[in-house]
Motif scaffolding. Structure first.
Motif, short mmCIF file in Angstrom:
data_model
loop_
_atom_site.label_atom_id
_atom_site.label_comp_id
_atom_site.label_asym_id
_atom_site.label_seq_id
_atom_site.Cartn_x
_atom_site.Cartn_y
_atom_site.Cartn_z
N ASP A 74 0.83 -1.20 0.00
CA ASP A 74 0.00 0.00 0.00
C ASP A 74 0.87 1.26 0.00
N LYS A 75 1.92 1.24 0.80
CA LYS A 75 2.80 2.40 0.89
C LYS A 75 3.57 2.65 -0.41
N TRP A 127 -2.64 -2.68 -8.03
CA TRP A 127 -1.93 -3.68 -8.81
C TRP A 127 -1.96 -5.05 -8.13
N ILE A 128 -1.73 -5.07 -6.82
CA ILE A 128 -1.70 -6.34 -6.07
C ILE A 128 -3.08 -6.99 -6.07
N ILE A 129 -4.14 -6.15 -5.93
CA ILE A 129 -5.50 -6.70 -5.99
C ILE A 129 -5.76 -7.32 -7.36
N GLY A 130 -5.36 -6.59 -8.41
CA GLY A 130 -5.54 -7.12 -9.77
C GLY A 130 -4.77 -8.42 -9.99
N ILE A 131 -3.51 -8.45 -9.53
CA ILE A 131 -2.69 -9.66 -9.69
C ILE A 131 -3.26 -10.81 -8.87
N THR A 132 -3.78 -10.48 -7.66
CA THR A 132 -4.37 -11.51 -6.80
C THR A 132 -5.59 -12.15 -7.46
N ILE A 133 -6.47 -11.31 -8.01
CA ILE A 133 -7.66 -11.82 -8.70
C ILE A 133 -7.24 -12.68 -9.90
N PHE A 134 -6.27 -12.15 -10.66
CA PHE A 134 -5.77 -12.89 -11.83
C PHE A 134 -5.15 -14.22 -11.40
N MET A 188 8.59 -13.16 -10.19
CA MET A 188 9.38 -12.08 -10.79
C MET A 188 8.52 -10.86 -11.10
N VAL A 189 7.26 -11.08 -11.49
CA VAL A 189 6.36 -9.95 -11.78
C VAL A 189 6.15 -9.10 -10.53
N ILE A 190 5.89 -9.77 -9.39
CA ILE A 190 5.67 -9.04 -8.13
C ILE A 190 6.93 -8.29 -7.72
N VAL A 191 8.09 -8.93 -7.87
CA VAL A 191 9.36 -8.28 -7.51
C VAL A 191 9.60 -7.06 -8.40
N ILE A 192 9.33 -7.19 -9.69
CA ILE A 192 9.50 -6.06 -10.62
C ILE A 192 8.57 -4.90 -10.25
N LEU A 193 7.33 -5.22 -9.86
CA LEU A 193 6.39 -4.18 -9.43
C LEU A 193 6.89 -3.47 -8.19
#
Length: 216
Positions: A70-71, A77-84, A135-140
């Protein structure tokens, strides 16, 4: 010397006559049962892999670490990735269940070979997807650090440790650290996948090769 070899061969031939001989159908049935058991374990492991990480949300310290997203401005983005991720995870779980139901049907050797190939392909796609998401989460997170204007409020512990260090250097250090962490985590997870799924895939491949020999 030749006489001794001939005697040994004749002795083994006599022993072979007393050994039980398996028919094509019996061998096929044995391979089918082994393959069915392997695919069942793939399904069980994938279900455990999906459910166990959710237990981390019961740990207060884990939920506190989640606030960093959040900070960093990554909430949406995390919500979108989580749903996906949920959608893709359910898709693969359904595919593993489908492969298990398919391979449970006793069929011809040729059909069983196709099902084994299809199962191995599905597992490989699942492994590639899982490692890619890390890797996607780390890049974000790296992008979030780069775009963050108030890095000290996000990582409060850095304020006392890096008083005489410029914000740019802190950001670069954090991004490099996250990149290394992402590579290490991906390598560790890849090793775990190799041990769990890799072992099962090698057994499936062995079954496939045995069926291939039967077809010759």
């Amino acid at each position: 010397m030749i006489d001794e070899l001939d005697l040994l061969k004749k002795d083994w031939q006599k022993r072979d006559e007393h050994l039980p001989k398996l028919s094509f159908d019996q061998i096929h049935s044995m391979i089918w049962k082994k393959s069915s058991s392997i695919v069942r374990w793939i399904l069980i492991i994938s279900i455990l892999e999906f459910t166990l990480p959710h237990l981390l949300y019961l740990i207060p310290s884990f939920n506190k670490n989640m606030e960093i997203y959040d900070k960093l401005g990554l909430h949406n983005w995390i919500i979108g990735i989580t749903i996906f991720s949920y959608g893709v995870a359910f898709y693969f779980l359904f595919q593993f269940y489908r492969r298990y139901k398919e391979i449970c049907v006793l069929d011809s050797a040729k059909s069983l070979m196709k099902k084994i190939i299809r199962t191995r392909r599905t597992v490989k796609h699942y492994i590639i997807y899982s490692l890619s998401m890390i890797m996607v989460i780390v890049i974000l997170m790296i992008i979030g650090v780069y775009l963050n204007d108030d890095i000290f409020s996000t990582f409060s512990g850095l304020k006392d440790k890096a008083q005489n260090v410029s914000i740019e250097k802190i950001k670069i250090s954090l991004m490099i650290g996250m990149g290394i962490m992402g590579i290490v985590l991906t390598a560790v997870m890849g090793g775990i996948y190799f041990l769990l799924y890799g072992l099962l895939l090698r057994k499936l491949k062995r079954n496939y090769n045995e069926l291939k020999q039967l077809e010759v």
